[in-house]
Design a protein around this motif. Sequence first.
Motif, PDB file in Angstrom:
ATOM      1  N   VAL A   1       0.837  -1.195   0.000  1.00 19.01           N
ATOM      2  CA  VAL A   1       0.000   0.000   0.000  1.00 19.01           C
ATOM      3  C   VAL A   1       0.878   1.253   0.000  1.00 19.01           C
ATOM      4  CG1 VAL A   1      -1.698   1.334   1.316  1.00 19.01           C
ATOM      5  CG2 VAL A   1      -1.976  -1.146   1.069  1.00 19.01           C
ATOM      6  N   HIS A   2       1.958   1.239   0.785  1.00 21.85           N
ATOM      7  CA  HIS A   2       2.857   2.395   0.805  1.00 21.85           C
ATOM      8  C   HIS A   2       3.527   2.597  -0.549  1.00 21.85           C
ATOM      9  CE1 HIS A   2       3.463   3.114   5.411  1.00 21.85           C
ATOM     10  NE2 HIS A   2       2.195   2.946   5.077  1.00 21.85           N
ATOM     11  N   ALA A   3       3.874   1.499  -1.219  1.00 15.93           N
ATOM     12  CA  ALA A   3       4.450   1.629  -2.560  1.00 15.93           C
ATOM     13  C   ALA A   3       3.443   2.258  -3.517  1.00 15.93           C
ATOM     14  CB  ALA A   3       4.890   0.256  -3.072  1.00 15.93           C
ATOM     15  N   LEU A   4       2.189   1.856  -3.393  1.00 14.46           N
ATOM     16  CA  LEU A   4       1.125   2.429  -4.225  1.00 14.46           C
ATOM     17  C   LEU A   4       0.967   3.917  -3.962  1.00 14.46           C
ATOM     18  CD1 LEU A   4      -1.411   2.312  -6.051  1.00 14.46           C
ATOM     19  CD2 LEU A   4      -2.699   1.602  -4.009  1.00 14.46           C
ATOM     20  N   LEU A   5       0.858   4.295  -2.689  1.00 14.16           N
ATOM     21  CA  LEU A   5       0.655   5.700  -2.336  1.00 14.16           C
ATOM     22  C   LEU A   5       1.856   6.555  -2.756  1.00 14.16           C
ATOM     23  CD1 LEU A   5      -0.963   5.284   1.206  1.00 14.16           C
ATOM     24  CD2 LEU A   5      -2.114   5.924  -0.927  1.00 14.16           C
ATOM     25  N   THR A   6       3.052   6.019  -2.604  1.00 13.74           N
ATOM     26  CA  THR A   6       4.247   6.746  -3.039  1.00 13.74           C
ATOM     27  C   THR A   6       4.211   6.981  -4.542  1.00 13.74           C
ATOM     28  OG1 THR A   6       5.588   5.845  -1.229  1.00 13.74           O
ATOM     29  CG2 THR A   6       6.765   6.657  -3.173  1.00 13.74           C
ATOM     30  N   HIS A   7       3.826   5.966  -5.289  1.00 16.03           N
ATOM     31  CA  HIS A   7       3.708   6.111  -6.743  1.00 16.03           C
ATOM     32  C   HIS A   7       2.708   7.210  -7.108  1.00 16.03           C
ATOM     33  CE1 HIS A   7       2.982   5.125 -10.976  1.00 16.03           C
ATOM     34  NE2 HIS A   7       1.688   5.191 -10.686  1.00 16.03           N
ATOM     35  N   LEU A   8       1.556   7.199  -6.454  1.00 17.10           N
ATOM     36  CA  LEU A   8       0.529   8.188  -6.774  1.00 17.10           C
ATOM     37  C   LEU A   8       1.063   9.603  -6.597  1.00 17.10           C
ATOM     38  CD1 LEU A   8      -2.658   6.552  -5.184  1.00 17.10           C
ATOM     39  CD2 LEU A   8      -2.021   6.638  -7.608  1.00 17.10           C
ATOM     40  N   HIS A   9       1.794   9.839  -5.516  1.00 17.00           N
ATOM     41  CA  HIS A   9       2.344  11.180  -5.294  1.00 17.00           C
ATOM     42  C   HIS A   9       3.443  11.498  -6.297  1.00 17.00           C
ATOM     43  CE1 HIS A   9       0.315  12.793  -1.696  1.00 17.00           C
ATOM     44  NE2 HIS A   9       0.050  11.522  -1.468  1.00 17.00           N
ATOM     45  N   GLU A  10       4.221  10.505  -6.666  1.00 19.86           N
ATOM     46  CA  GLU A  10       5.310  10.749  -7.622  1.00 19.86           C
ATOM     47  C   GLU A  10       4.779  11.141  -8.995  1.00 19.86           C
ATOM     48  OE1 GLU A  10       7.564   7.159  -7.448  1.00 19.86           O
ATOM     49  OE2 GLU A  10       8.815   7.853  -5.772  1.00 19.86           O
ATOM     50  N   VAL A  11       3.578  10.655  -9.346  1.00 18.16           N
ATOM     51  CA  VAL A  11       3.024  10.991 -10.664  1.00 18.16           C
ATOM     52  C   VAL A  11       2.038  12.154 -10.579  1.00 18.16           C
ATOM     53  CG1 VAL A  11       3.385   8.668 -11.541  1.00 18.16           C
ATOM     54  CG2 VAL A  11       1.172   9.257 -10.518  1.00 18.16           C
ATOM     55  N   GLY A  12       1.941  12.791  -9.408  1.00 19.93           N
ATOM     56  CA  GLY A  12       1.165  14.012  -9.296  1.00 19.93           C
ATOM     57  C   GLY A  12      -0.246  13.875  -8.766  1.00 19.93           C
ATOM     58  N   PHE A  13      -0.639  12.685  -8.311  1.00 17.31           N
ATOM     59  CA  PHE A  13      -1.970  12.528  -7.728  1.00 17.31           C
ATOM     60  C   PHE A  13      -1.855  12.777  -6.225  1.00 17.31           C
ATOM     61  CE2 PHE A  13      -5.378  10.051  -5.729  1.00 17.31           C
ATOM     62  CZ  PHE A  13      -6.485  10.517  -6.422  1.00 17.31           C
ATOM     63  N   GLY A  14      -2.360  13.925  -5.780  1.00 17.50           N
ATOM     64  CA  GLY A  14      -2.198  14.310  -4.381  1.00 17.50           C
ATOM     65  C   GLY A  14      -3.399  14.062  -3.508  1.00 17.50           C
ATOM     66  N   ALA A  15      -4.461  13.442  -4.053  1.00 17.87           N
ATOM     67  CA  ALA A  15      -5.692  13.251  -3.293  1.00 17.87           C
ATOM     68  C   ALA A  15      -5.683  11.931  -2.527  1.00 17.87           C
ATOM     69  CB  ALA A  15      -6.897  13.305  -4.218  1.00 17.87           C
ATOM     70  N   ALA A  16      -4.529  11.639  -1.926  1.00 15.71           N
ATOM     71  CA  ALA A  16      -4.359  10.442  -1.103  1.00 15.71           C
ATOM     72  C   ALA A  16      -3.270  10.751  -0.084  1.00 15.71           C
ATOM     73  CB  ALA A  16      -3.960   9.246  -1.961  1.00 15.71           C
TER      74      ALA A  16
END
Length: 264
Positions: free
Chosen positions: A36-51
Amino acid sequence: MRHDDELPLSGGNVSDGVVRIGDTVRRPTGPWTPAVHALLTHLHEVGFGAAPRPLGIDDQGREVLIFMPGDVIWPDRFSLMEPARQLASVARLIRDFHDAVQDFTAPSDARWQTLIPAEGSDIIAHNDLAPWNLVVADEARWAFIDWDAAGPGSRLWDVAYAMHGFIPLSAHPDWQSPNAADRLRVFADAYGLAESERRRLVPLLGRRTRSMHNFLRDQAAQGTQPWARLWAEGHGDAWRNDTEYIEQCEAQWMQALLDSAVTA
């Protein structure tokens, strides 16, 4: 050792052990936490900040996440979802997440908490996109929380569940929307579902809702908490009633969705 400034966070159905410390949230971990942390880190790295952004594990073995300010909209602030433009905003936020996760590669040793097997596996889905997991701070700051149930799933599986909660597709007289078909269309249009996807979605609406009833039933039979408690409180009946309502109205949902569909 408990921090003196810990503030227990309530709300939702599974919040035991969740606390806020300053600008962080601390939560119990599980075998799924690294994935889950890998997923959330990916989301922020690609610009999705709503998590929430993960910050690691604290000295008590709890996961540490950035605190997402605002209020969970269910049930006291659900009126925020009444205007069609707000419902459309939720649908676009979910589309943004699905697009952001599309190129995520899970760790080779990823373990996911698969509570309910999904139909399809084209993405890592949130699997609980619902009003009780949407935090709204203001017009520009919305975020989905509680990513512990994330795992292999499909866009339509996530969308079907989200439509149930945000329209809502409810049989309960206090929550049933008199313009549910119109709201369903608004959601589908804002997300950008093609005609072929809409045709596949309609049968999923009932199946996804029924899966919640069946999950609670099975967990209650095994005495697993907190699901057994929720079953005893009548949550299973609510999911069954919603399923029957959704299935009875399938022709209405299909007509609403196809009226504005983009052929694909």
